[in-house]
Scaffold this motif. Structure first.
Motif, PDB file in Angstrom:
ATOM      1  N   SER A 260       0.838  -1.190   0.000  1.00  0.00           N
ATOM      2  CA  SER A 260       0.000   0.000   0.000  1.00  0.00           C
ATOM      3  C   SER A 260       0.874   1.241   0.000  1.00  0.00           C
ATOM      4  O   SER A 260       2.026   1.208   0.428  1.00  0.00           O
ATOM      5  CB  SER A 260      -0.908   0.011   1.232  1.00  0.00           C
ATOM      6  OG  SER A 260      -1.852  -1.029   1.165  1.00  0.00           O
TER       7      SER A 260
ATOM      8  N   ARG B   9      -6.917   1.537  -6.386  1.00  0.00           N
ATOM      9  CA  ARG B   9      -6.763   2.781  -5.637  1.00  0.00           C
ATOM     10  C   ARG B   9      -8.055   3.136  -4.944  1.00  0.00           C
ATOM     11  O   ARG B   9      -9.151   2.778  -5.409  1.00  0.00           O
ATOM     12  CB  ARG B   9      -6.299   3.925  -6.536  1.00  0.00           C
ATOM     13  CG  ARG B   9      -7.284   4.385  -7.577  1.00  0.00           C
ATOM     14  CD  ARG B   9      -6.639   5.374  -8.551  1.00  0.00           C
ATOM     15  NE  ARG B   9      -6.235   6.613  -7.887  1.00  0.00           N
ATOM     16  CZ  ARG B   9      -5.315   7.453  -8.376  1.00  0.00           C
ATOM     17  NH1 ARG B   9      -4.702   7.170  -9.514  1.00  0.00           N
ATOM     18  NH2 ARG B   9      -5.016   8.570  -7.732  1.00  0.00           N
ATOM     19  N   ASP B  10      -7.915   3.852  -3.843  1.00  0.00           N
ATOM     20  CA  ASP B  10      -9.060   4.366  -3.098  1.00  0.00           C
ATOM     21  C   ASP B  10      -8.836   5.867  -2.974  1.00  0.00           C
ATOM     22  O   ASP B  10      -8.037   6.322  -2.132  1.00  0.00           O
ATOM     23  CB  ASP B  10      -9.143   3.692  -1.724  1.00  0.00           C
ATOM     24  CG  ASP B  10     -10.355   4.111  -0.935  1.00  0.00           C
ATOM     25  OD1 ASP B  10     -10.929   5.174  -1.237  1.00  0.00           O
ATOM     26  OD2 ASP B  10     -10.722   3.397  -0.005  1.00  0.00           O
ATOM     27  N   ASN B  11      -9.508   6.610  -3.817  1.00  0.00           N
ATOM     28  CA  ASN B  11      -9.287   8.059  -3.833  1.00  0.00           C
ATOM     29  C   ASN B  11      -9.780   8.742  -2.567  1.00  0.00           C
ATOM     30  O   ASN B  11      -9.306   9.827  -2.221  1.00  0.00           O
ATOM     31  CB  ASN B  11      -9.918   8.675  -5.070  1.00  0.00           C
ATOM     32  CG  ASN B  11      -9.123   8.367  -6.329  1.00  0.00           C
ATOM     33  OD1 ASN B  11      -8.011   7.829  -6.267  1.00  0.00           O
ATOM     34  ND2 ASN B  11      -9.681   8.688  -7.483  1.00  0.00           N
ATOM     35  N   ALA B  12     -10.707   8.128  -1.891  1.00  0.00           N
ATOM     36  CA  ALA B  12     -11.190   8.706  -0.630  1.00  0.00           C
ATOM     37  C   ALA B  12     -10.144   8.600   0.469  1.00  0.00           C
ATOM     38  O   ALA B  12     -10.149   9.394   1.421  1.00  0.00           O
ATOM     39  CB  ALA B  12     -12.472   8.004  -0.193  1.00  0.00           C
ATOM     40  N   LYS B  13      -9.246   7.625   0.318  1.00  0.00           N
ATOM     41  CA  LYS B  13      -8.211   7.412   1.331  1.00  0.00           C
ATOM     42  C   LYS B  13      -6.820   7.765   0.829  1.00  0.00           C
ATOM     43  O   LYS B  13      -5.832   7.504   1.507  1.00  0.00           O
ATOM     44  CB  LYS B  13      -8.227   5.951   1.787  1.00  0.00           C
ATOM     45  CG  LYS B  13      -9.517   5.544   2.479  1.00  0.00           C
ATOM     46  CD  LYS B  13      -9.467   4.099   2.944  1.00  0.00           C
ATOM     47  CE  LYS B  13     -10.747   3.714   3.658  1.00  0.00           C
ATOM     48  NZ  LYS B  13     -10.733   2.296   4.125  1.00  0.00           N
ATOM     49  N   ASN B  14      -6.751   8.336  -0.385  1.00  0.00           N
ATOM     50  CA  ASN B  14      -5.463   8.720  -0.970  1.00  0.00           C
ATOM     51  C   ASN B  14      -4.477   7.561  -0.979  1.00  0.00           C
ATOM     52  O   ASN B  14      -3.275   7.729  -0.719  1.00  0.00           O
ATOM     53  CB  ASN B  14      -4.835   9.899  -0.202  1.00  0.00           C
ATOM     54  CG  ASN B  14      -5.570  11.197  -0.435  1.00  0.00           C
ATOM     55  OD1 ASN B  14      -6.555  11.248  -1.165  1.00  0.00           O
ATOM     56  ND2 ASN B  14      -5.103  12.253   0.195  1.00  0.00           N
ATOM     57  N   THR B  15      -4.981   6.398  -1.320  1.00  0.00           N
ATOM     58  CA  THR B  15      -4.177   5.179  -1.229  1.00  0.00           C
ATOM     59  C   THR B  15      -4.203   4.401  -2.541  1.00  0.00           C
ATOM     60  O   THR B  15      -5.251   4.267  -3.164  1.00  0.00           O
ATOM     61  CB  THR B  15      -4.698   4.284  -0.097  1.00  0.00           C
ATOM     62  OG1 THR B  15      -4.597   4.989   1.143  1.00  0.00           O
ATOM     63  CG2 THR B  15      -3.876   3.003   0.001  1.00  0.00           C
TER      64      THR B  15
ATOM     65  N   SER C  72       0.149  12.189   0.004  1.00  0.00           N
ATOM     66  CA  SER C  72      -0.289  13.449   0.601  1.00  0.00           C
ATOM     67  C   SER C  72       0.368  14.598  -0.151  1.00  0.00           C
ATOM     68  O   SER C  72       1.371  14.428  -0.840  1.00  0.00           O
ATOM     69  CB  SER C  72       0.089  13.499   2.083  1.00  0.00           C
ATOM     70  OG  SER C  72       1.497  13.424   2.255  1.00  0.00           O
TER      71      SER C  72
ATOM     72  N   VAL D 209       0.369   5.524   0.681  1.00  0.00           N
ATOM     73  CA  VAL D 209      -0.467   6.666   1.012  1.00  0.00           C
ATOM     74  C   VAL D 209       0.185   7.932   0.470  1.00  0.00           C
ATOM     75  O   VAL D 209       1.370   8.170   0.701  1.00  0.00           O
ATOM     76  CB  VAL D 209      -0.669   6.790   2.537  1.00  0.00           C
ATOM     77  CG1 VAL D 209      -1.514   8.016   2.848  1.00  0.00           C
ATOM     78  CG2 VAL D 209      -1.336   5.535   3.079  1.00  0.00           C
TER      79      VAL D 209
END
Length: 124
Positions: free
Chosen positions: A21, A72-78, A25, A23
């Motif tokens: 994973s 990817r999970d755009n809500a979690k920036n991951t 920012s 993350v």
């Protein structure tokens, strides 16, 4: 300032799975494609997989790496890389990378942002 932080690497036996994973920012995550690259000892960094900013488009290095799935999970920036049926030749440092475009790309030059890398070691 864009930062990418990988996690999930480690030592695993051949045939097993790992999930990496990353993350992100420092910028609007969903506007940019993300990629995974890897570098084995004594070899050049190579493309593994990429995913568009929306997540609707993916690309992989070749048929072999369809053992891998990028999501990817755009809500979690991951962004994640699921790696199945790992082989000894998958041993490498895996890098998360952030593109400068929305569309996925296999060219490392299109990725201005890089994580520090996470080691994946597959024992045979």
């Amino acid at each position: 300032q864009v930062q990418l932080v990988e996690s999930g690497g480690g030592l695993v036996q051949a045939g097993h799975s790992l999930r990496l994973s990353c993350v992100s920012s420092g910028r609007t995550f969903g506007l940019y494609a993300m990629g995974w690259f890897r570098q084995a000892p004594g070899k050049e960094r190579e493309f593994v997989a990429a995913i568009s900013g929306t997540g609707r488009s993916t690309r992989y290095a070749d048929a072999e790496t369809r053992r891998f799935t990028i999501t990817r999970d755009n809500a979690k920036n991951t962004v994640s890389l699921q790696m199945n049926v790992l082989k000894a030749e998958d041993t490498a440092v895996y890098y998360c990378s952030g593109a400068s475009t929305l569309t996925s790309n296999a060219d490392a030059n299109e990725y201005p942002y890089w994580g520090q890398g996470t080691q994946v070691t597959v024992s045979s």
